[in-house]
Scaffold this motif. Sequence first.
Motif, short mmCIF file in Angstrom:
data_model
loop_
_atom_site.label_atom_id
_atom_site.label_comp_id
_atom_site.label_asym_id
_atom_site.label_seq_id
_atom_site.Cartn_x
_atom_site.Cartn_y
_atom_site.Cartn_z
N GLN A 53 1.07 -1.13 0.10
CA GLN A 53 -0.04 -0.10 0.05
C GLN A 53 0.75 1.24 0.12
N LEU A 54 1.89 1.21 0.70
CA LEU A 54 2.68 2.62 0.66
C LEU A 54 4.24 2.15 0.35
N GLN A 55 4.53 3.25 -0.42
CA GLN A 55 5.89 3.17 -1.08
C GLN A 55 6.61 4.45 -0.65
N ALA A 56 7.93 4.19 0.18
CA ALA A 56 8.83 5.26 0.65
C ALA A 56 9.87 5.18 -0.11
N SER A 57 10.20 6.42 -0.15
CA SER A 57 11.52 6.84 -1.06
C SER A 57 12.18 8.05 -0.60
N GLY A 58 13.29 8.41 -1.12
CA GLY A 58 14.02 9.64 -0.87
C GLY A 58 15.32 9.55 -0.17
N GLY A 59 15.41 8.39 0.61
CA GLY A 59 16.61 8.17 1.37
C GLY A 59 17.92 8.24 0.55
N GLY A 60 18.98 8.33 1.36
CA GLY A 60 20.41 8.51 0.66
C GLY A 60 21.49 9.03 1.77
N LEU A 61 22.53 9.15 1.04
CA LEU A 61 23.73 9.84 1.77
C LEU A 61 23.85 11.24 1.67
N VAL A 62 23.95 11.82 2.90
CA VAL A 62 24.10 13.53 2.82
C VAL A 62 24.97 13.84 3.84
N GLN A 63 25.78 15.06 3.77
CA GLN A 63 26.71 15.50 4.72
C GLN A 63 25.95 16.17 5.70
N PRO A 64 26.54 16.23 6.85
CA PRO A 64 25.85 16.82 8.17
C PRO A 64 25.65 18.23 7.49
N GLY A 65 24.43 18.90 8.07
CA GLY A 65 23.99 19.98 7.70
C GLY A 65 23.10 20.09 6.25
N GLY A 66 23.12 18.90 5.54
CA GLY A 66 22.27 18.76 4.31
C GLY A 66 20.75 18.47 4.49
N SER A 67 20.29 18.35 3.43
CA SER A 67 18.67 18.21 3.57
C SER A 67 18.28 17.05 2.65
N LEU A 68 17.16 16.13 2.93
CA LEU A 68 16.80 15.30 2.00
C LEU A 68 15.10 15.45 2.39
N ARG A 69 14.46 14.91 1.25
CA ARG A 69 13.03 14.84 1.39
C ARG A 69 12.46 13.45 1.18
N LEU A 70 11.94 12.83 2.32
CA LEU A 70 11.34 11.60 1.99
C LEU A 70 9.87 11.69 1.62
N SER A 71 9.57 10.71 0.86
CA SER A 71 8.17 10.78 0.36
C SER A 71 7.60 9.35 0.70
N CYS A 72 6.21 9.32 0.80
CA CYS A 72 5.58 8.28 1.25
C CYS A 72 4.29 7.99 0.32
N LYS A 73 4.13 7.34 -0.63
CA LYS A 73 3.18 7.25 -1.77
C LYS A 73 2.19 6.23 -1.49
N ALA A 74 0.78 6.65 -1.48
CA ALA A 74 -0.17 5.75 -1.21
C ALA A 74 -1.00 5.64 -2.42
N SER A 75 -0.35 5.11 -3.58
CA SER A 75 -1.14 5.05 -4.96
C SER A 75 -2.48 4.48 -4.89
N ARG A 76 -2.50 3.25 -4.02
CA ARG A 76 -3.58 2.49 -4.26
C ARG A 76 -4.73 2.73 -3.18
N MET A 77 -4.52 3.61 -2.28
CA MET A 77 -5.33 4.15 -1.32
C MET A 77 -6.65 5.08 -1.70
N ILE A 78 -7.58 4.83 -1.65
CA ILE A 78 -8.74 5.71 -2.00
C ILE A 78 -8.72 6.84 -1.29
N LEU A 79 -9.11 8.31 -1.72
CA LEU A 79 -8.80 9.41 -1.16
C LEU A 79 -9.37 9.55 0.14
N SER A 80 -10.59 9.09 0.44
CA SER A 80 -11.23 8.97 1.60
C SER A 80 -10.57 8.35 2.72
#
Length: 116
Positions: A1-28
């Motif tokens: 149901q849920l697909q997480a992505s966006g991880g990786g290697l980053v230096q201290p002080g850096g930024s990342l954005r993680l995503s969790c997509k629920a493409s098969r979940m109905i909106l309600s």
Amino acid sequence: QLQASGGGLVQPGGSLRLSCKASRMILSVFTTKTWNWYRQAPGKQRELVASFTTDRTTNYKDSVKGRFTISRDNVKKTVYLQMNSLKPEDTAVYYCNAWSIDNDYWGQGTLVTVSS
């Protein structure tokens, strides 16, 4: 149901954005879940990092307040965790979770490594 992505290697002080997509979940269903990001560092227990509740309230672990932001995009049915000013102690596998009293869904983990 849920697909997480966006991880990786980053230096201290850096930024990342993680995503969790629920493409098969109905909106309600998507909008009536409490959305959580957890993390688990090596040798440690899984801990709650951030939550986005059904009334759009956000809550954060003290150590990430002011650095992490959880948000929800109903059009894309995706929940994000924006992580800024990353520290080595943020290194962990991050998991998204969709919770309601009826059931509980988990995404696969995505590894975040903060290192120089």
